[in-house]
Write a protein that holds these residues in place. Structure first.
Motif, PDB file in Angstrom:
ATOM      1  N   VAL A   8       0.832  -1.193   0.000  1.00  0.00           N
ATOM      2  CA  VAL A   8       0.000   0.000   0.000  1.00  0.00           C
ATOM      3  C   VAL A   8       0.875   1.253   0.000  1.00  0.00           C
ATOM      4  O   VAL A   8       1.923   1.305   0.656  1.00  0.00           O
ATOM      5  N   ASN A   9       0.464   2.250  -0.790  1.00  0.00           N
ATOM      6  CA  ASN A   9       1.112   3.564  -0.851  1.00  0.00           C
ATOM      7  C   ASN A   9       2.542   3.503  -1.373  1.00  0.00           C
ATOM      8  O   ASN A   9       3.363   4.365  -1.059  1.00  0.00           O
ATOM      9  N   GLU A  10       2.842   2.479  -2.181  1.00  0.00           N
ATOM     10  CA  GLU A  10       4.153   2.387  -2.822  1.00  0.00           C
ATOM     11  C   GLU A  10       3.961   2.046  -4.290  1.00  0.00           C
ATOM     12  O   GLU A  10       3.112   1.225  -4.639  1.00  0.00           O
ATOM     13  N   TYR A  11       4.746   2.698  -5.160  1.00  0.00           N
ATOM     14  CA  TYR A  11       4.670   2.382  -6.584  1.00  0.00           C
ATOM     15  C   TYR A  11       5.047   0.926  -6.818  1.00  0.00           C
ATOM     16  O   TYR A  11       5.955   0.395  -6.159  1.00  0.00           O
ATOM     17  N   THR A  12       4.394   0.294  -7.758  1.00  0.00           N
ATOM     18  CA  THR A  12       4.725  -1.085  -8.130  1.00  0.00           C
ATOM     19  C   THR A  12       5.639  -1.021  -9.351  1.00  0.00           C
ATOM     20  O   THR A  12       5.199  -1.135 -10.496  1.00  0.00           O
ATOM     21  N   GLU A  13       6.930  -0.802  -9.084  1.00  0.00           N
ATOM     22  CA  GLU A  13       7.914  -0.663 -10.159  1.00  0.00           C
ATOM     23  C   GLU A  13       8.238  -2.028 -10.746  1.00  0.00           C
ATOM     24  O   GLU A  13       8.575  -2.966 -10.023  1.00  0.00           O
ATOM     25  N   GLN A  14       8.185  -2.126 -12.093  1.00  0.00           N
ATOM     26  CA  GLN A  14       8.435  -3.414 -12.754  1.00  0.00           C
ATOM     27  C   GLN A  14       9.177  -3.218 -14.068  1.00  0.00           C
ATOM     28  O   GLN A  14       8.933  -3.922 -15.052  1.00  0.00           O
ATOM     29  N   ASP A  15      10.089  -2.261 -14.086  1.00  0.00           N
ATOM     30  CA  ASP A  15      10.797  -1.947 -15.329  1.00  0.00           C
ATOM     31  C   ASP A  15      11.602  -3.129 -15.858  1.00  0.00           C
ATOM     32  O   ASP A  15      11.764  -3.280 -17.070  1.00  0.00           O
ATOM     33  N   ASP A  16      12.139  -3.953 -14.976  1.00  0.00           N
ATOM     34  CA  ASP A  16      13.005  -5.058 -15.398  1.00  0.00           C
ATOM     35  C   ASP A  16      12.269  -6.398 -15.437  1.00  0.00           C
ATOM     36  O   ASP A  16      12.909  -7.445 -15.566  1.00  0.00           O
ATOM     37  N   VAL A  17      10.957  -6.355 -15.320  1.00  0.00           N
ATOM     38  CA  VAL A  17      10.170  -7.591 -15.311  1.00  0.00           C
ATOM     39  C   VAL A  17       9.451  -7.725 -16.644  1.00  0.00           C
ATOM     40  O   VAL A  17       8.777  -6.786 -17.091  1.00  0.00           O
ATOM     41  N   ALA A  18       9.592  -8.889 -17.275  1.00  0.00           N
ATOM     42  CA  ALA A  18       8.980  -9.087 -18.595  1.00  0.00           C
ATOM     43  C   ALA A  18       7.457  -9.126 -18.494  1.00  0.00           C
ATOM     44  O   ALA A  18       6.749  -8.419 -19.204  1.00  0.00           O
ATOM     45  N   GLU A  19       6.950  -9.973 -17.608  1.00  0.00           N
ATOM     46  CA  GLU A  19       5.495 -10.103 -17.445  1.00  0.00           C
ATOM     47  C   GLU A  19       5.071  -9.272 -16.232  1.00  0.00           C
ATOM     48  O   GLU A  19       5.359  -9.615 -15.093  1.00  0.00           O
ATOM     49  N   LYS A  20       4.407  -8.169 -16.492  1.00  0.00           N
ATOM     50  CA  LYS A  20       4.050  -7.254 -15.419  1.00  0.00           C
ATOM     51  C   LYS A  20       2.908  -7.827 -14.575  1.00  0.00           C
ATOM     52  O   LYS A  20       1.907  -8.316 -15.108  1.00  0.00           O
ATOM     53  N   LYS A  21       3.064  -7.756 -13.265  1.00  0.00           N
ATOM     54  CA  LYS A  21       2.000  -8.222 -12.387  1.00  0.00           C
ATOM     55  C   LYS A  21       0.947  -7.145 -12.218  1.00  0.00           C
ATOM     56  O   LYS A  21       1.181  -5.962 -12.474  1.00  0.00           O
ATOM     57  N   VAL A  22      -0.232  -7.565 -11.781  1.00  0.00           N
ATOM     58  CA  VAL A  22      -1.364  -6.665 -11.592  1.00  0.00           C
ATOM     59  C   VAL A  22      -1.749  -6.669 -10.124  1.00  0.00           C
ATOM     60  O   VAL A  22      -1.880  -7.726  -9.504  1.00  0.00           O
ATOM     61  N   CYS A  23      -1.922  -5.488  -9.553  1.00  0.00           N
ATOM     62  CA  CYS A  23      -2.315  -5.389  -8.150  1.00  0.00           C
ATOM     63  C   CYS A  23      -3.819  -5.584  -8.009  1.00  0.00           C
ATOM     64  O   CYS A  23      -4.604  -5.106  -8.833  1.00  0.00           O
ATOM     65  N   GLN A  24      -4.199  -6.257  -6.958  1.00  0.00           N
ATOM     66  CA  GLN A  24      -5.616  -6.546  -6.727  1.00  0.00           C
ATOM     67  C   GLN A  24      -6.424  -5.273  -6.476  1.00  0.00           C
ATOM     68  O   GLN A  24      -6.002  -4.393  -5.729  1.00  0.00           O
ATOM     69  N   PHE A  25      -7.574  -5.219  -7.128  1.00  0.00           N
ATOM     70  CA  PHE A  25      -8.586  -4.232  -6.751  1.00  0.00           C
ATOM     71  C   PHE A  25      -9.914  -4.976  -6.755  1.00  0.00           C
ATOM     72  O   PHE A  25     -10.516  -5.191  -7.812  1.00  0.00           O
ATOM     73  N   LYS A  26     -10.342  -5.389  -5.574  1.00  0.00           N
ATOM     74  CA  LYS A  26     -11.538  -6.207  -5.471  1.00  0.00           C
ATOM     75  C   LYS A  26     -12.803  -5.360  -5.524  1.00  0.00           C
ATOM     76  O   LYS A  26     -12.868  -4.275  -4.946  1.00  0.00           O
ATOM     77  N   ARG A  27     -13.766  -5.897  -6.183  1.00  0.00           N
ATOM     78  CA  ARG A  27     -15.065  -5.240  -6.306  1.00  0.00           C
ATOM     79  C   ARG A  27     -15.689  -4.967  -4.943  1.00  0.00           C
ATOM     80  O   ARG A  27     -16.350  -3.941  -4.740  1.00  0.00           O
ATOM     81  N   SER A  28     -15.443  -5.846  -4.011  1.00  0.00           N
ATOM     82  CA  SER A  28     -16.047  -5.702  -2.679  1.00  0.00           C
ATOM     83  C   SER A  28     -15.559  -4.459  -1.944  1.00  0.00           C
ATOM     84  O   SER A  28     -16.192  -3.997  -0.995  1.00  0.00           O
ATOM     85  N   LEU A  29     -14.429  -3.866  -2.391  1.00  0.00           N
ATOM     86  CA  LEU A  29     -13.941  -2.629  -1.779  1.00  0.00           C
ATOM     87  C   LEU A  29     -14.923  -1.474  -1.972  1.00  0.00           C
ATOM     88  O   LEU A  29     -14.911  -0.516  -1.208  1.00  0.00           O
ATOM     89  N   LEU A  30     -15.777  -1.595  -2.970  1.00  0.00           N
ATOM     90  CA  LEU A  30     -16.734  -0.530  -3.254  1.00  0.00           C
ATOM     91  C   LEU A  30     -17.983  -0.626  -2.391  1.00  0.00           C
ATOM     92  O   LEU A  30     -18.896   0.179  -2.534  1.00  0.00           O
TER      93      LEU A  30
END
Length: 275
Positions: free
Chosen positions: A126-148
């Motif tokens: 939380v509150n940190e950039y997800t830096e992935q410049d050197d990663v071939a397959e970029k990961k995706v951070c969870q954003f769950k629908r239930s948060l809404l």
């Protein structure tokens, strides 16, 4: 006995001679050899232009990358958009046929945010950039629908529209490489003398840094944008009146006050609920 000399036979020129002259062999004013030369010239000329244009485009394309823009010296600020996709939301809260299209639009958007799908993605810091410049397959951070929560469509399938308290989803346009500084959050206000009660989900109304930067459609194919849901808690006295609402991104370096672009970091829409 003298004889008169025979006079040469005069040939009269007709309009047909302008198309084909049998005496000179000209067709539309040119002989066959003349036509062959001019046609050959233009064939060579346009073949050269086509080849030069093709070569120029090929050389230019070699300098471009498929996934990101070549030059990103200045990353612009994103625009804000809302869902449902309408700047004039008008419906009768007792008529499902009127608010049904808005509900279906929200439900369709949130399918990709279903918890079962998002649980396959990464839990990011939380509150940190997800830096992935050197990663071939970029990961995706969870954003769950239930948060809404109340605006997730899980407990209330009408997203508050049947109660006359509609939910509006706010998101930023995707910009490759964007790293907003500070803590960007959404703030909405009604353009009228008296304030309008609203609820935000998640409650902080933040676009957390963990969802940035975005690496492009090719490198980041499963990326989902963070959302902020705004529920308009309309009272009975708010019905049958058009209410203009402006939402802005606050708390960061993202622009939201450019008079030349009304959608840069902000958006204004109108809501009218009848009963």
């Amino acid at each position: 006995m003298s004889t008169k000399e025979d006079k040469p036979v005069e040939h009269k020129t007709t309009w047909k001679d302008s198309i084909y002259n049998p005496r000179t062999g000209e067709f539309i004013g040119r002989t066959a050899s003349s036509w062959a030369l001019i046609v050959g010239f233009y064939l060579v000329f346009y073949a050269f232009l086509t080849g030069f244009f093709t070569l120029t485009m090929w050389v230019m394309l070699q300098t471009l990358e498929d996934d990101v823009p070549k030059y990103r010296d200045r990353v612009p600020s994103p625009g804000l958009v809302i869902r449902p996709r309408s700047l004039d939301i008008i419906f009768n809260r007792t008529n499902p046929k009127q608010y049904g299209p808005y509900v279906r639009h929200l439900e369709s958007l949130l399918q990709q945010y279903n918890d079962t799908i998002q649980e396959q993605n990464e839990l990011c810091m939380v509150n940190e950039y997800t830096e992935q410049d050197d990663v071939a397959e970029k990961k995706v951070c969870q954003f769950k629908r239930s948060l809404l929560r109340q605006c997730s469509g899980l407990a209330d399938a009408t997203f508050g529209y049947a109660e006359g308290k509609p939910c509006i989803l706010v998101k930023m346009n995707r910009i490759i490489g964007l790293r907003p500084r500070g803590e960007p959050y959404v703030n909405c206000t009604a353009k009228r003398d008296t304030p309008l009660q609203m609820s935000y989900f998640p409650t902080e109304a933040k676009f957390d840094k963990m969802y940035f930067p975005y690496y492009g459609k090719i490198n980041h194919p499963k990326y989902v944008q963070p959302l902020v849901a705004v529920q308009l808690l309309l009272a009975k006295e708010d019905y049958n009146t058009e209410i203009a609402i402006e939402c802005k991104v606050e708390g960061s370096d993202l622009k939201n006050d450019d008079d030349r672009d009304k959608f840069l970091g902000r958006i204004t829409f109108r809501v009218t609920v009848t009963e």
